[in-house]
Design an enzyme around this catalytic site. Structure first.
Site, PDB file in Angstrom:
ATOM      1  N   ARG A  50      47.584  41.945  15.099  1.00  0.00           N
ATOM      2  CA  ARG A  50      48.384  40.718  15.129  1.00  0.00           C
ATOM      3  C   ARG A  50      49.013  40.451  13.767  1.00  0.00           C
ATOM      4  NH1 ARG A  50      46.326  36.038  13.714  1.00  0.00           N
ATOM      5  NH2 ARG A  50      44.247  36.474  14.541  1.00  0.00           N
ATOM      6  N   TYR A 102      74.369  31.360  22.346  1.00  0.00           N
ATOM      7  CA  TYR A 102      73.660  31.919  23.503  1.00  0.00           C
ATOM      8  C   TYR A 102      72.898  30.800  24.199  1.00  0.00           C
ATOM      9  CZ  TYR A 102      69.760  34.192  25.905  1.00  0.00           C
ATOM     10  OH  TYR A 102      68.806  34.569  26.811  1.00  0.00           O
ATOM     11  N   ASP A 174      72.686  34.535  13.414  1.00  0.00           N
ATOM     12  CA  ASP A 174      72.293  35.425  14.500  1.00  0.00           C
ATOM     13  C   ASP A 174      73.303  36.576  14.518  1.00  0.00           C
ATOM     14  OD1 ASP A 174      72.036  36.730  17.015  1.00  0.00           O
ATOM     15  OD2 ASP A 174      71.102  34.951  17.875  1.00  0.00           O
ATOM     16  N   LYS A 199      68.676  44.118  22.296  1.00  0.00           N
ATOM     17  CA  LYS A 199      70.064  44.470  22.550  1.00  0.00           C
ATOM     18  C   LYS A 199      70.461  45.765  21.828  1.00  0.00           C
ATOM     19  CE  LYS A 199      70.217  40.534  24.840  1.00  0.00           C
ATOM     20  NZ  LYS A 199      68.990  39.810  24.475  1.00  0.00           N
TER      21      LYS A 199
END
Length: 384
Positions: A50, A102, A174, A199
């Site tokens: 983690r 988005y 972004d 993406k």
């Protein structure tokens, strides 16, 4: 040695062939939750996955190198990266954002963001004056997408940096649509860069990932602490998949852009197409700004058709192109933003932005371009 970006996509910044066990050329998948300690008070550098994992750490080093960041952190999704980004800010913080975000970003800002005491103003960030007028005493950051999703607005990075410095704000970008192959916002003064690694970085529509890249040490340290605390880490296997995808980022982006330019030009010639939104077209209002701050225009196209019937006919009849959400993969995808990516945006805002029943978005892949154009043609005219 300072390698070019194509080389760093494949090798990162370290070409020491002894760095992996048994001389493995590809980074191994360290599929383990925990790591043993050599003795009390000593560590191999990895204790618990983690917090950090060798496969994920290699991916993070590659992405930081590509973005010119001090550090990059890999998350289980792009939305997880945005969520943690919000946690960097205290209650009462205000953000000035690109109006055409988005839909998932808009949703998280309007729900979790506002419920935790943050506020958001949405403006056309290609208009520097509008951005400055939206800044308040409690504003803490300018948050932009460029090009924006899905109407392809281009924001001047240098202008936003000037405003951020003038008003002592963080500047967040972004960079999903262009990837670090075509655009590096940190080189223009961005403090934080976000990616949906699902993406273009992963590039094969087969995994979810997100990245938060920091240009400052204080931000990097805070992100690492919150990341360890919240635990939205990318798994070793998914880290491996994104690393593998990045190896072909350069060749994919070049091939996709070449196809996108041809398709945008073809769409302009169709009587059913009213407007084409592609930054690589010289008539695009952001074309000159884009040339100043990027190395390419990418492969995202939006277009407006003459009526809802045409839009639905295209979506229902494409065969090679897939009617699906997401973008950036080797396969071409076509999306109906009104019903898919931006369904959570209020109708009046969608209408204002032009995200209506006649608006389509296409992520151009690496297929043969003649085949893609033929598919669009038959989808527009399935009965001829």
């Amino acid at each position: 040695m300072n390698y070019e970006i194509e080389t760093r996509c494949i090798h990162g910044t370290d070409t020491n062939r002894e760095r992996h066990s048994f001389g493995a050329v590809t980074v191994p998948i360290y599929q383990t939750a925990t790591f043993s300690h050599p003795e009390i008070g000593k560590s191999t550098g990895f204790d618990y996955s983690r917090v950090s994992n060798p496969t994920r750490r290699e991916l993070e080093k590659v992405v930081a190198s590509l973005e010119g960041a001090l550090d990059a952190v890999a998350f289980s999704s792009g939305m997880a990266a945005i969520t943690l980004c919000l946690e960097l800010f205290e209650r009462g913080s205000h953000f000035v954002c690109t109006e055409d975000l988005y839909g998932g970003s808009f949703r998280i800002f309007q729900t979790i963001g506002e419920s935790r005491g943050r506020s958001f103003t949405y403006v056309d960030t290609s208009n520097e004056k509008a951005v400055e007028e939206a800044i308040r005493p409690e504003t803490k950051a300018i948050y932009i997408e460029t090009p924006s999703n899905p109407t392809m607005q281009v924001t001047d990075l240098a202008a936003m940096k000037r405003l951020a410095d003038k008003h002592k704000l963080l500047f967040i970008v972004d960079n999903t649509f262009l990837s670090p192959y075509y655009q590096n916002p940190i080189a223009f003064g961005a403090d934080l860069v976000i990616h949906s690694g699902t993406k273009f970085l992963a590039g094969h529509n087969d995994t979810l990932a997100g990245f938060l890249c920091a240009a400052r040490e204080d931000l990097a340290e805070k992100i690492r602490y919150l990341y360890m605390t919240t635990g939205a880490c990318l798994s070793p296997f998914d880290s491996f998949l994104v690393l593998r995808g990045i190896k072909t980022l350069a060749v994919r982006m070049e091939a996709q852009q070449k196809n996108a330019m041809r398709i945008a030009q073809w769409l302009k010639e169709q009587k059913e197409v009213v407007n084409v939104y592609y930054v690589g077209l010289k008539e695009h209002p952001g074309y000159e700004t884009s040339k100043k701050q990027t190395r390419g225009f990418g492969s995202m196209i939006s277009f407006q058709v003459d009526c809802e019937e045409t839009a639905r006919r295209i979506l229902n009849n494409v065969r090679l192109i897939t009617y699906a959400e997401s973008l950036g993969g080797v396969e071409s995808l076509i999306t109906y933003p009104m019903l898919q990516t931006h369904a959570d945006v209020p109708a009046e805002i969608r209408e204002k932005l032009g995200i209506t029943a006649v608006f389509l978005r296409m992520s151009v892949g690496i297929e043969n371009c003649d085949d893609l154009i033929a598919d669009l043609r038959q989808a527009m005219h399935p009965y001829f």
